[in-house]
Motif scaffolding. Sequence first.
Motif, mmCIF file in Angstrom:
data_model
loop_
_atom_site.group_PDB
_atom_site.id
_atom_site.type_symbol
_atom_site.label_atom_id
_atom_site.label_comp_id
_atom_site.label_asym_id
_atom_site.label_seq_id
_atom_site.Cartn_x
_atom_site.Cartn_y
_atom_site.Cartn_z
ATOM 1 N N LEU A 1 -2.398 25.737 -38.429
ATOM 2 C CA LEU A 1 -1.498 24.007 -39.298
ATOM 3 C C LEU A 1 -0.276 24.503 -39.997
ATOM 4 N N ALA A 2 -0.799 26.013 -40.730
ATOM 5 C CA ALA A 2 1.011 25.969 -41.548
ATOM 6 C C ALA A 2 2.353 25.339 -40.822
ATOM 7 N N ALA A 3 1.874 26.347 -39.111
ATOM 8 C CA ALA A 3 3.634 25.877 -38.669
ATOM 9 C C ALA A 3 3.491 24.156 -37.992
ATOM 10 N N TYR A 4 2.541 23.748 -37.565
ATOM 11 C CA TYR A 4 2.481 22.091 -37.647
ATOM 12 C C TYR A 4 2.837 21.094 -38.473
ATOM 13 N N CYS A 5 2.340 21.749 -39.233
ATOM 14 C CA CYS A 5 2.878 20.955 -40.732
ATOM 15 C C CYS A 5 3.845 21.275 -41.340
ATOM 16 N N SER A 6 4.718 22.701 -41.016
ATOM 17 C CA SER A 6 5.980 22.682 -41.567
ATOM 18 C C SER A 6 7.102 22.663 -40.258
ATOM 19 N N ARG A 7 6.560 21.270 -39.491
ATOM 20 C CA ARG A 7 6.608 20.607 -38.141
ATOM 21 C C ARG A 7 7.298 19.623 -38.446
ATOM 22 N N ALA A 8 6.617 19.289 -39.659
ATOM 23 C CA ALA A 8 5.981 17.802 -39.738
ATOM 24 C C ALA A 8 7.008 17.123 -40.962
ATOM 25 N N GLY A 9 6.746 18.569 -42.371
ATOM 26 C CA GLY A 9 7.350 17.966 -42.998
ATOM 27 C C GLY A 9 5.483 18.184 -44.158
ATOM 28 N N ALA B 1 -4.425 16.823 -34.756
ATOM 29 C CA ALA B 1 -5.089 16.476 -36.545
ATOM 30 C C ALA B 1 -3.947 16.235 -37.562
ATOM 31 N N VAL B 2 -2.263 17.044 -36.885
ATOM 32 C CA VAL B 2 -1.199 17.157 -37.880
ATOM 33 C C VAL B 2 -0.860 16.093 -37.562
ATOM 34 N N SER B 3 -0.992 15.386 -35.693
ATOM 35 C CA SER B 3 -0.245 14.233 -35.779
ATOM 36 C C SER B 3 -0.894 13.206 -36.082
ATOM 37 N N MET B 4 -2.220 12.971 -36.134
ATOM 38 C CA MET B 4 -2.748 12.446 -36.561
ATOM 39 C C MET B 4 -2.738 11.744 -38.457
ATOM 40 N N ALA B 5 -2.195 12.699 -38.824
ATOM 41 C CA ALA B 5 -2.074 12.825 -40.079
ATOM 42 C C ALA B 5 -0.959 12.393 -41.146
ATOM 43 N N LYS B 6 0.406 13.000 -39.418
ATOM 44 C CA LYS B 6 1.298 12.077 -39.540
ATOM 45 C C LYS B 6 1.677 10.874 -39.746
ATOM 46 N N GLU B 7 0.801 10.209 -38.754
ATOM 47 C CA GLU B 7 0.885 8.434 -38.528
ATOM 48 C C GLU B 7 -0.417 7.838 -39.557
ATOM 49 N N LEU B 8 -1.107 8.894 -39.970
ATOM 50 C CA LEU B 8 -2.419 8.131 -40.993
ATOM 51 C C LEU B 8 -0.833 8.295 -42.634
ATOM 52 N N GLY B 9 0.466 9.291 -42.212
ATOM 53 C CA GLY B 9 0.691 8.909 -43.643
ATOM 54 C C GLY B 9 -0.031 10.351 -44.825
ATOM 55 N N ILE B 10 -0.325 11.360 -44.636
ATOM 56 C CA ILE B 10 -0.892 12.095 -45.306
ATOM 57 C C ILE B 10 0.238 13.086 -45.210
ATOM 58 N N LYS B 11 0.026 13.366 -46.709
ATOM 59 C CA LYS B 11 0.924 14.278 -47.525
ATOM 60 C C LYS B 11 0.626 15.822 -47.782
ATOM 61 N N ARG B 12 -0.682 16.249 -48.050
ATOM 62 C CA ARG B 12 -0.920 17.393 -48.085
ATOM 63 C C ARG B 12 -2.058 18.185 -47.172
ATOM 64 N N MET B 13 -2.488 19.112 -46.754
ATOM 65 C CA MET B 13 -3.238 19.349 -46.242
ATOM 66 C C MET B 13 -3.983 20.632 -46.535
ATOM 67 N N ALA B 14 -5.435 20.705 -47.239
ATOM 68 C CA ALA B 14 -5.574 21.899 -47.204
ATOM 69 C C ALA B 14 -7.035 22.667 -46.082
ATOM 70 N N MET B 15 -7.278 23.852 -46.029
ATOM 71 C CA MET B 15 -8.488 24.461 -45.277
ATOM 72 C C MET B 15 -8.954 25.559 -45.583
ATOM 73 N N GLU C 1 2.923 19.293 -46.921
ATOM 74 C CA GLU C 1 2.976 20.494 -47.723
ATOM 75 C C GLU C 1 0.994 21.131 -47.042
ATOM 76 N N THR C 2 1.270 22.358 -47.249
ATOM 77 C CA THR C 2 0.013 22.656 -47.082
ATOM 78 C C THR C 2 -0.469 24.086 -47.809
ATOM 79 N N TYR C 3 -1.933 24.110 -48.180
ATOM 80 C CA TYR C 3 -2.359 25.174 -48.624
ATOM 81 C C TYR C 3 -3.749 25.699 -48.273
ATOM 82 N N VAL C 4 -3.321 26.849 -47.903
ATOM 83 C CA VAL C 4 -4.682 27.704 -46.919
ATOM 84 C C VAL C 4 -5.251 28.438 -48.052
ATOM 85 N N PHE C 5 -6.819 28.597 -47.984
ATOM 86 C CA PHE C 5 -7.394 29.823 -48.457
ATOM 87 C C PHE C 5 -7.647 30.672 -47.455
ATOM 88 N N CYS C 6 -8.201 32.335 -47.628
ATOM 89 C CA CYS C 6 -8.580 32.972 -46.961
ATOM 90 C C CYS C 6 -9.638 33.606 -47.146
#
Length: 408
Positions: free
Chosen positions: A145-153, A121-135, A155-160
Amino acid sequence: MTETPTFVTHLECSETGKSYEADTLHGLSETGKPLLVRYDLEALGAAIDKETLAQREPEFWRYREFLPVRKAENIVRLGEVMTPLLPAPNLQAEYGGDEILIKDEGRLPTGSFKARGLALAVSMAKELGIKRMAMPTNGNAGAALAAYCSRAGIETYVFCPDDTPEVNVREIAFQGANTYLANGLINDCGRIVGEGKDAMGWFDTSTLKEPYRIEGKKTMGLELAEQLGWQVPDIILYPTGGGTGLIGMWKAFAELEAIGWIGSKRPRMVAVQASGCAPIVKAFEDGTKHAEPWVDAHTIAAGIRVPAAIGDFLILNAVRESNGFAVAVDDDFIQAAQEDCAKKEGILLCPEGAATLAAYKQELASGRIGKKEQAVLFNCATGLKYPMPPAGDAIDLNQPIDYASLAS
Ligand SMILES: *Cc1c(COP(=O)(O)O)cnc(C)c1O
């Protein structure tokens, strides 16, 4: 720029079959159902053979022809190892089944198989130019999500839910996500994401609400077949929350058959849930196409505490078509199985993984699982992420040590 060979033709609504263009942003289909990625399987089959594959690195990107990422530079990597298929001879002897294999997904980055889905999901988000992901998450998906997004630069929002295991919450936050705890369940957290996404510019990465996590989870089916010498096992027990893995493996087997790598045999797919949250089991038993949302969901197996799954009909289809079943196990039975496996096999299952062992034992006894069936149980996370009972008797260094008293 390196192109990885990819064979994606289009995306397809899992309910109506309507086609959607590849390489653009998509969430759900127009009818609000998950989108599935479709490939030119003929070209895929011609581009790769089993011998070439066998030479590649033991990581899941070895299956790149089966995956949607177009440019190698967009692949976000944290060491996606192939996970071992561990025999469990002591439990076999005790329970009376001929072959138990535990697929230990706790070896993946962030300690759970959510890494498979989120790496894609994050590799595809990078490919498609997504800048902010939430979950919304019960823990493990948010951590991945947090780990892969930090690696890819990204931003993430996570709700538990506010009772998510603390180690997960801290892991998510420590790996860079904006982390929030809500006084509700995962579907309530999902609503926060759904309602806030336009205002906040979030891409909704909820289970099955984007098309690529399922492609990542599909690698479990590819890997399992390859590890068994391009055979499928007789039965797979899968701890089912949103069901991404079960749906993904089912898709993997269809694609492998289409390119002639496996035959028409399918494993019986068993969806395992906890008695305190078993919507799929209820729908299976009632013979309905969809599941009713479960009221008052509770279980120690947080990863499968999912009261309503958007892909319910896909889970139920795979279970029914495979001549499998859906089954619920009690929390105390889950805990007993977890302890059994730790003490007798030295394998520390997560509670969700222990649920599959509890279900195996229960249904071997009931006769729904045959003694001769080769069974694969999925342990989806390392047991180290979950609380264990307190232990360790004190030794007072100011007193002589009574060694005889230490023997168990
Ligand atoms: C998410 C999760 C599950 C459920 O997986 P789905 O594919 O969403 O059904 C099971 N076990 C663990 C440990 C999980 O984190």
